[in-house]
Design a protein around this motif. Structure first.
Motif, PDB file in Angstrom:
ATOM      1  N   TYR A 249       0.830  -1.199   0.000  1.00 48.39           N
ATOM      2  CA  TYR A 249       0.000   0.000   0.000  1.00 48.39           C
ATOM      3  C   TYR A 249       0.867   1.253   0.000  1.00 48.39           C
ATOM      4  CZ  TYR A 249      -2.898   3.663   2.064  1.00 48.39           C
ATOM      5  OH  TYR A 249      -3.525   4.841   2.330  1.00 48.39           O
ATOM      6  N   GLU A 253       1.063   4.225  -2.923  1.00 50.28           N
ATOM      7  CA  GLU A 253       0.786   5.618  -2.578  1.00 50.28           C
ATOM      8  C   GLU A 253       1.936   6.505  -3.029  1.00 50.28           C
ATOM      9  OE1 GLU A 253      -2.178   7.070  -0.298  1.00 50.28           O
ATOM     10  OE2 GLU A 253      -2.571   5.690  -1.953  1.00 50.28           O
ATOM     11  N   ARG A 254       3.140   6.020  -2.831  1.00 51.00           N
ATOM     12  CA  ARG A 254       4.339   6.767  -3.205  1.00 51.00           C
ATOM     13  C   ARG A 254       4.387   6.966  -4.719  1.00 51.00           C
ATOM     14  NH1 ARG A 254       8.499   8.908  -0.033  1.00 51.00           N
ATOM     15  NH2 ARG A 254      10.002   9.734  -1.528  1.00 51.00           N
ATOM     16  N   ALA A 256       2.002   6.799  -6.814  1.00 47.18           N
ATOM     17  CA  ALA A 256       0.897   7.634  -7.273  1.00 47.18           C
ATOM     18  C   ALA A 256       1.167   9.101  -6.982  1.00 47.18           C
ATOM     19  CB  ALA A 256      -0.399   7.194  -6.614  1.00 47.18           C
ATOM     20  N   GLY A 257       2.270   9.349  -6.349  1.00 50.13           N
ATOM     21  CA  GLY A 257       2.680  10.711  -6.096  1.00 50.13           C
ATOM     22  C   GLY A 257       1.979  11.372  -4.938  1.00 50.13           C
ATOM     23  N   HIS A 258       1.244  10.598  -4.162  1.00 50.73           N
ATOM     24  CA  HIS A 258       0.618  11.183  -2.983  1.00 50.73           C
ATOM     25  C   HIS A 258       1.683  11.509  -1.954  1.00 50.73           C
ATOM     26  CE1 HIS A 258      -3.366   9.035  -4.100  1.00 50.73           C
ATOM     27  NE2 HIS A 258      -3.183  10.181  -4.783  1.00 50.73           N
ATOM     28  N   ASP A 259       1.487  12.653  -1.391  1.00 44.13           N
ATOM     29  CA  ASP A 259       2.500  13.094  -0.441  1.00 44.13           C
ATOM     30  C   ASP A 259       2.212  12.502   0.934  1.00 44.13           C
ATOM     31  OD1 ASP A 259       4.673  14.354   0.523  1.00 44.13           O
ATOM     32  OD2 ASP A 259       3.678  16.310   0.774  1.00 44.13           O
ATOM     33  N   VAL A 260       2.582  11.218   1.078  1.00 43.10           N
ATOM     34  CA  VAL A 260       2.327  10.614   2.389  1.00 43.10           C
ATOM     35  C   VAL A 260       3.573  10.697   3.248  1.00 43.10           C
ATOM     36  CG1 VAL A 260       0.457   9.035   1.887  1.00 43.10           C
ATOM     37  CG2 VAL A 260       2.788   8.399   1.275  1.00 43.10           C
TER      38      VAL A 260
END
Ligand code: UDP
Ligand code: MG
Length: 317
Positions: A249, A253-254, A256-260
């Protein structure tokens, strides 16, 4: 009705001063038609007047033979000592508190004559026991049956009759962690059952507080099954899988470029979960290792401080 073979009755007693008299009265009356029997009472280290009352009862009841433990070794061990000492063609184990009706014994002997090696007394109903006791007992019998790899009868306590060859097989099992009903099931042979309604204790209080009950449950499960070990392996696998899922997961997320922010929460969850699973598995493992240690010490199962009635020969000899 055939001849005069000896029948043994084994009774464990721990602080039963309030029931001794009542118990013998009913037992002896119930055995009136049994030509030859012996009653072996094991005093499991009572701290009340049980032993004195037992000695006194010998004046009235010549068939009585007594064993006194040096301390409290527990119900299952007391049963073992009684069985070891029994000389009968059949041996019946019965509680002293009259929750097991002695009137059933002649019936059980009849079943034995019909060819059964183990005659169980199965509880059809329990009267006067707390909802908690009934509920826990219910869960316990089913859980042990589920987990143990043997055909353990549900709702039968230690009240049962066994033939000489079943008893001899049982005597040959000297393991320390004793769960006698499981051991009897392991021995096998032909089984039969009589049903009864369980009465409340005649007098006195239960000698099985919650702690002892849990211990017995543990013995029942761990002595007969490796399944808890397999369960802990399964739990470990589950935790690893979960950890892997979180990893996958996080990577997605990484990508997909989401800034987590690499999650403090998920990290904590993973650590705590893994830690929990590991501790639990270790505990299960430890339970078995502890039992191996107990067995390896090879101590005697019990220590006897006094005996009475073993000097002369038993009736029927
Ligand atoms: N008993 C024993 N040693 C113990 C506990 C109990 O010999 O450490 C005996 C007790 O005297 C009785 C039988 O085991 O004859 C069953 O105990 P109890 O009736 O108190 O258990 P419960 O019926 O409440 O489960
Ligand atoms: Mg009882």
């Amino acid at each position: 009705m055939a001849s005069d073979e000896l029948h043994s009755i084994v009774v464990p007693m721990y602080n039963e001063e309030h029931v001794v008299g009542l118990f013998f009265e009913r037992l002896v009356a119930a055995l009136a038609d049994v030509p030859s029997y012996e009653i072996i009472v094991v005093d499991d280290g009572s701290s009340d007047r049980t032993w004195e009352l037992l000695l006194a009862a010998r004046e009235r009841i010549p068939q009585l033979r007594l064993i006194r433990f040096s301390r409290n070794f527990g119900h299952q061990t007391a049963i073992t000592a009684g069985i070891d000492a029994a000389r009968g063609e059949t041996v019946t184990v019965i509680d002293a508190d009259l929750q097991d009706p002695p009137e059933l014994i002649p019936d059980m002997i009849e079943r034995w004559r019909d060819g059964a090696d183990v005659v169980l007394a199965v509880r059809k109903a329990r009267r006067g026991e707390s909802v908690f006791k009934r509920a826990t007992a219910r869960v316990f019998y089913r859980l042990v049956r589920r987990l143990a790899a043997i055909d353990l009868p549900v709702d039968a306590g230690d009240f049962r009759l066994m033939s000489r060859r079943a008893i001899d097989a049982l005597i040959s099992m000297r393991e320390r962690n004793r769960y006698v009903r499981g051991m009897v099931a392991w021995v096998g042979f032909r089984r039969d059952a009589v049903e009864y309604e369980r009465d409340p204790r005649a007098a006195g209080t239960t000698k099985y507080p919650l702690g002892k009950m849990l211990r017995l449950a543990m013995d029942g499960i761990v002595s007969f099954s490796l399944r808890p070990l397999q369960l802990s392996a399964a739990l470990g696998a589950l935790a690893a899988l979960l950890g892997f899922g979180v990893l996958v997961y996080a990577i997605f997320e990484r990508l997909a470029g989401h800034d987590v922010l690499p999650g403090w929460t998920s990290l904590m969850v993973a650590i705590l979960f893994m830690g929990g699973v590991q501790l639990l598995s270790l505990a299960v493992l430890g339970e078995y290792v502890g039992r191996i240690y107990e067995e390896v010490k090879g101590r005697p199962l019990y220590v006897v401080s006094e005996r009475a009635g073993f000097e002369e020969s038993a009736p029927g000899d």
